[in-house]
Design a protein around this motif. Structure first.
Motif, PDB file in Angstrom:
ATOM      1  N   GLY A  29       0.813  -1.021  -0.085  1.00 36.25           N
ATOM      2  CA  GLY A  29       0.096  -0.059  -0.006  1.00 36.25           C
ATOM      3  C   GLY A  29       0.647   1.412  -0.011  1.00 36.25           C
ATOM      4  N   GLY A  30       0.026   2.297   0.249  1.00 36.97           N
ATOM      5  CA  GLY A  30       0.914   3.745   0.474  1.00 36.97           C
ATOM      6  C   GLY A  30      -0.108   4.762   0.563  1.00 36.97           C
ATOM      7  N   ILE A  31       0.343   5.760  -0.196  1.00 37.90           N
ATOM      8  CA  ILE A  31      -0.436   7.050  -0.028  1.00 37.90           C
ATOM      9  C   ILE A  31      -1.054   7.369  -1.409  1.00 37.90           C
ATOM     10  N   ILE A  32      -2.283   7.740  -1.411  1.00 37.91           N
ATOM     11  CA  ILE A  32      -3.311   8.343  -2.629  1.00 37.91           C
ATOM     12  C   ILE A  32      -2.804   9.696  -2.935  1.00 37.91           C
ATOM     13  N   PRO A  33      -2.150   9.997  -3.768  1.00 32.79           N
ATOM     14  CA  PRO A  33      -1.837  11.233  -4.273  1.00 32.79           C
ATOM     15  C   PRO A  33      -2.922  12.272  -4.338  1.00 32.79           C
ATOM     16  N   ASN A  34      -2.858  13.667  -4.115  1.00 29.16           N
ATOM     17  CA  ASN A  34      -3.866  14.716  -4.259  1.00 29.16           C
ATOM     18  C   ASN A  34      -5.174  14.081  -3.696  1.00 29.16           C
ATOM     19  N   CYS A  35      -5.358  13.953  -2.583  1.00 32.01           N
ATOM     20  CA  CYS A  35      -6.490  13.153  -2.203  1.00 32.01           C
ATOM     21  C   CYS A  35      -6.746  13.403  -0.670  1.00 32.01           C
ATOM     22  N   GLY A  36      -8.020  13.669  -0.198  1.00 32.73           N
ATOM     23  CA  GLY A  36      -8.377  13.982   1.352  1.00 32.73           C
ATOM     24  C   GLY A  36      -8.805  12.455   1.647  1.00 32.73           C
ATOM     25  N   HIS A  37      -9.699  12.530   2.692  1.00 33.33           N
ATOM     26  CA  HIS A  37     -10.328  11.595   3.095  1.00 33.33           C
ATOM     27  C   HIS A  37     -11.222  10.621   2.461  1.00 33.33           C
ATOM     28  N   MET A  38     -11.848  11.429   1.211  1.00 27.49           N
ATOM     29  CA  MET A  38     -12.981  10.690   0.464  1.00 27.49           C
ATOM     30  C   MET A  38     -12.355   9.977  -0.659  1.00 27.49           C
ATOM     31  N   VAL A  39     -11.731   8.868  -0.379  1.00 20.79           N
ATOM     32  CA  VAL A  39     -10.683   8.249  -1.288  1.00 20.79           C
ATOM     33  C   VAL A  39     -11.754   7.779  -2.569  1.00 20.79           C
ATOM     34  N   ALA A  40     -12.661   7.199  -2.366  1.00 16.58           N
ATOM     35  CA  ALA A  40     -13.522   6.618  -3.391  1.00 16.58           C
ATOM     36  C   ALA A  40     -14.295   7.577  -4.293  1.00 16.58           C
ATOM     37  N   GLU A  41     -14.125   8.866  -3.802  1.00 13.58           N
ATOM     38  CA  GLU A  41     -14.949   9.941  -4.539  1.00 13.58           C
ATOM     39  C   GLU A  41     -13.843  10.863  -5.058  1.00 13.58           C
ATOM     40  N   GLU A  42     -12.740  11.059  -4.391  1.00 12.47           N
ATOM     41  CA  GLU A  42     -11.849  12.070  -4.889  1.00 12.47           C
ATOM     42  C   GLU A  42     -10.851  11.462  -6.011  1.00 12.47           C
ATOM     43  N   GLN A  43     -10.395  10.172  -5.576  1.00 10.74           N
ATOM     44  CA  GLN A  43      -9.742   9.633  -6.475  1.00 10.74           C
ATOM     45  C   GLN A  43     -10.145   8.042  -7.133  1.00 10.74           C
ATOM     46  N   PRO A  44     -11.312   8.128  -7.734  1.00 10.43           N
ATOM     47  CA  PRO A  44     -11.951   6.581  -7.971  1.00 10.43           C
ATOM     48  C   PRO A  44     -10.952   6.097  -8.955  1.00 10.43           C
ATOM     49  N   ASP A  45     -10.361   6.405  -9.900  1.00  7.19           N
ATOM     50  CA  ASP A  45      -9.751   5.760 -10.916  1.00  7.19           C
ATOM     51  C   ASP A  45      -8.338   5.110 -10.439  1.00  7.19           C
ATOM     52  N   TYR A  46      -7.716   6.227  -9.525  1.00 11.88           N
ATOM     53  CA  TYR A  46      -6.389   5.577  -8.811  1.00 11.88           C
ATOM     54  C   TYR A  46      -6.743   4.632  -7.950  1.00 11.88           C
ATOM     55  N   LEU A  47      -7.977   4.612  -7.145  1.00 19.04           N
ATOM     56  CA  LEU A  47      -8.147   3.543  -6.361  1.00 19.04           C
ATOM     57  C   LEU A  47      -8.608   2.281  -7.065  1.00 19.04           C
ATOM     58  N   SER A  48      -9.282   2.544  -8.007  1.00 23.73           N
ATOM     59  CA  SER A  48      -9.755   1.101  -8.726  1.00 23.73           C
ATOM     60  C   SER A  48      -8.725   0.696  -9.376  1.00 23.73           C
ATOM     61  N   ASN A  49      -7.686   1.131  -9.979  1.00 21.72           N
ATOM     62  CA  ASN A  49      -6.648   0.567 -10.494  1.00 21.72           C
ATOM     63  C   ASN A  49      -5.853  -0.206  -9.345  1.00 21.72           C
ATOM     64  N   GLN A  50      -5.534   0.547  -8.243  1.00 24.53           N
ATOM     65  CA  GLN A  50      -4.755  -0.272  -7.347  1.00 24.53           C
ATOM     66  C   GLN A  50      -5.397  -1.404  -6.935  1.00 24.53           C
ATOM     67  N   LEU A  51      -6.795  -1.337  -6.567  1.00 22.75           N
ATOM     68  CA  LEU A  51      -7.510  -2.719  -6.223  1.00 22.75           C
ATOM     69  C   LEU A  51      -7.254  -3.705  -7.295  1.00 22.75           C
ATOM     70  N   LEU A  52      -7.442  -3.411  -8.605  1.00 19.99           N
ATOM     71  CA  LEU A  52      -7.469  -4.559  -9.594  1.00 19.99           C
ATOM     72  C   LEU A  52      -5.955  -5.015  -9.591  1.00 19.99           C
ATOM     73  N   GLU A  53      -4.959  -4.179  -9.331  1.00 17.66           N
ATOM     74  CA  GLU A  53      -3.584  -4.642  -9.510  1.00 17.66           C
ATOM     75  C   GLU A  53      -3.488  -5.469  -8.413  1.00 17.66           C
ATOM     76  N   PHE A  54      -4.076  -5.320  -7.491  1.00 15.95           N
ATOM     77  CA  PHE A  54      -3.913  -6.080  -5.956  1.00 15.95           C
ATOM     78  C   PHE A  54      -4.582  -7.383  -6.281  1.00 15.95           C
ATOM     79  N   PHE A  55      -5.681  -7.326  -6.480  1.00 16.67           N
ATOM     80  CA  PHE A  55      -6.445  -8.472  -6.735  1.00 16.67           C
ATOM     81  C   PHE A  55      -5.891  -9.704  -7.723  1.00 16.67           C
ATOM     82  N   LYS A  56      -5.376  -9.061  -8.830  1.00 16.71           N
ATOM     83  CA  LYS A  56      -4.643  -9.716 -10.010  1.00 16.71           C
ATOM     84  C   LYS A  56      -3.565 -10.448  -9.497  1.00 16.71           C
ATOM     85  N   ASN A  57      -2.866 -10.033  -8.445  1.00 13.26           N
ATOM     86  CA  ASN A  57      -1.670 -10.748  -7.954  1.00 13.26           C
ATOM     87  C   ASN A  57      -1.737 -11.490  -6.749  1.00 13.26           C
ATOM     88  N   ILE A  58      -2.988 -11.699  -6.375  1.00 14.88           N
ATOM     89  CA  ILE A  58      -3.145 -12.423  -5.325  1.00 14.88           C
ATOM     90  C   ILE A  58      -3.398 -14.062  -5.651  1.00 14.88           C
TER      91      ILE A  58
END
Length: 288
Positions: free
Chosen positions: A259-288
């Motif tokens: 994990g780490g830090i979502i850039p240019n983002c406050g607390h509302m991560v799914a609403e402020e950076q949805p594309d970044y979060l989605s990509n992080q989730l998909l990459e994480f799931f793919k490698n499990i």
């Protein structure tokens, strides 16, 4: 896939009617909203997960949205029981990726701690860790800009109901203005949807309930940590201007974490950076 095309159902869960949105086929992902949110929190993320071949399940947690609003049952392990019952009611038998944001991250952690054989992975998004550091952020001191005052406020008996009633929009707008780095990520239409249920009868019951039982949840965390580390894969992300420490705080308590830090983002991560979060989730799931 559009969020409005998700199937919307009421499931009878532990004596309550719980509103659940579902869509897609494939490995299941359970998305858990946080304080002042609902299943609508995931409107920008969930369709991307479905489009990439996953089955997505998004409840309004008890006390929130279009779900029933009981007077009790808001501690972490009771919420885990709700989540497990949702999965069982939907006849899902394979392991589930559990993603929790804000206070929704707490039952996510406890789910993995108590039922690792049912969990493919967990994602812990922008939230302190009860029993470890939460008390530091709720303390009135200069370093925390006076501390997380809303913990004490929401846990006070009757006071939130007395002061928020008739002022739901003002209260909601004030809190979100503090938590957002990018205010334009939530439109007036979005606010109307959240307030449709938050300002309804009993609408703040889940909001205050999580805090009134937070000390019980803290004891549950301490007991879980005492048992040993989380064994399932963990993704932990915090907003640059939110809880940026989210990943580092969890490292000592997880066997397999990234994990780490979502850039240019406050607390509302799914609403402020949805594309970044989605990509992080998909990459994480793919490698499990």
């Amino acid at each position: 896939m559009k969020f409005k095309n998700f199937t919307s159902d009421k499931l009878f869960i532990n004596g309550n009617r719980i509103h659940v949105r579902t869509a897609g086929e494939g490995t299941p992902i359970l998305l858990i909203h946080g304080w002042l949110g609902t299943s609508y929190t995931w409107r920008k993320v969930a369709p991307q997960l479905v489009e990439n071949g996953y089955r997505v399940i998004i409840p309004d947690m008890r006390g929130y949205g279009d779900s029933d609003k009981p007077v009790s049952g808001y501690d972490g392990l009771t919420l885990v029981s709700d989540l497990r019952s949702i999965i069982q009611t939907l006849e899902i038998t394979e392991k589930v990726h559990v993603v929790g944001w804000d206070m929704g991250a707490l039952p996510t952690f406890l789910f993995a701690a108590h039922y690792p054989n049912e969990v493919a992975s967990i994602t812990y998004l922008d939230e302190p860790l009860p029993g470890v550091n939460l008390h530091e952020f709720t303390t009135f001191k200069k370093e925390t800009h006076g501390g997380y005052w809303h913990f004490g406020f929401n846990s006070s008996m009757d006071l939130p109901e007395l002061l928020i009633a008739g002022k739901e929009r003002e209260f909601w707008n004030y809190l979100y203005s503090l938590m957002l780095y990018n205010p334009e990520s939530i439109s007036e239409k979005d606010k109307d949807e959240y307030l449709r249920t938050y300002a309804a009868a009993g609408g703040i019951r889940g909001s205050v309930g999580w805090y009134r039982e937070a000390l019980i949840t803290t004891d549950q965390f301490l007991a879980a940590i005492e048992k040993g580390k989380i064994t399932v894969p963990v993704l932990a992300l915090g907003g640059q201007y939110g809880s940026a420490y989210t990943h580092s705080q969890l490292v000592p308590y997880c066997e397999n974490i990234q994990g780490g830090i979502i850039p240019n983002c406050g607390h509302m991560v799914a609403e402020e950076q949805p594309d970044y979060l989605s990509n992080q989730l998909l990459e994480f799931f793919k490698n499990i």
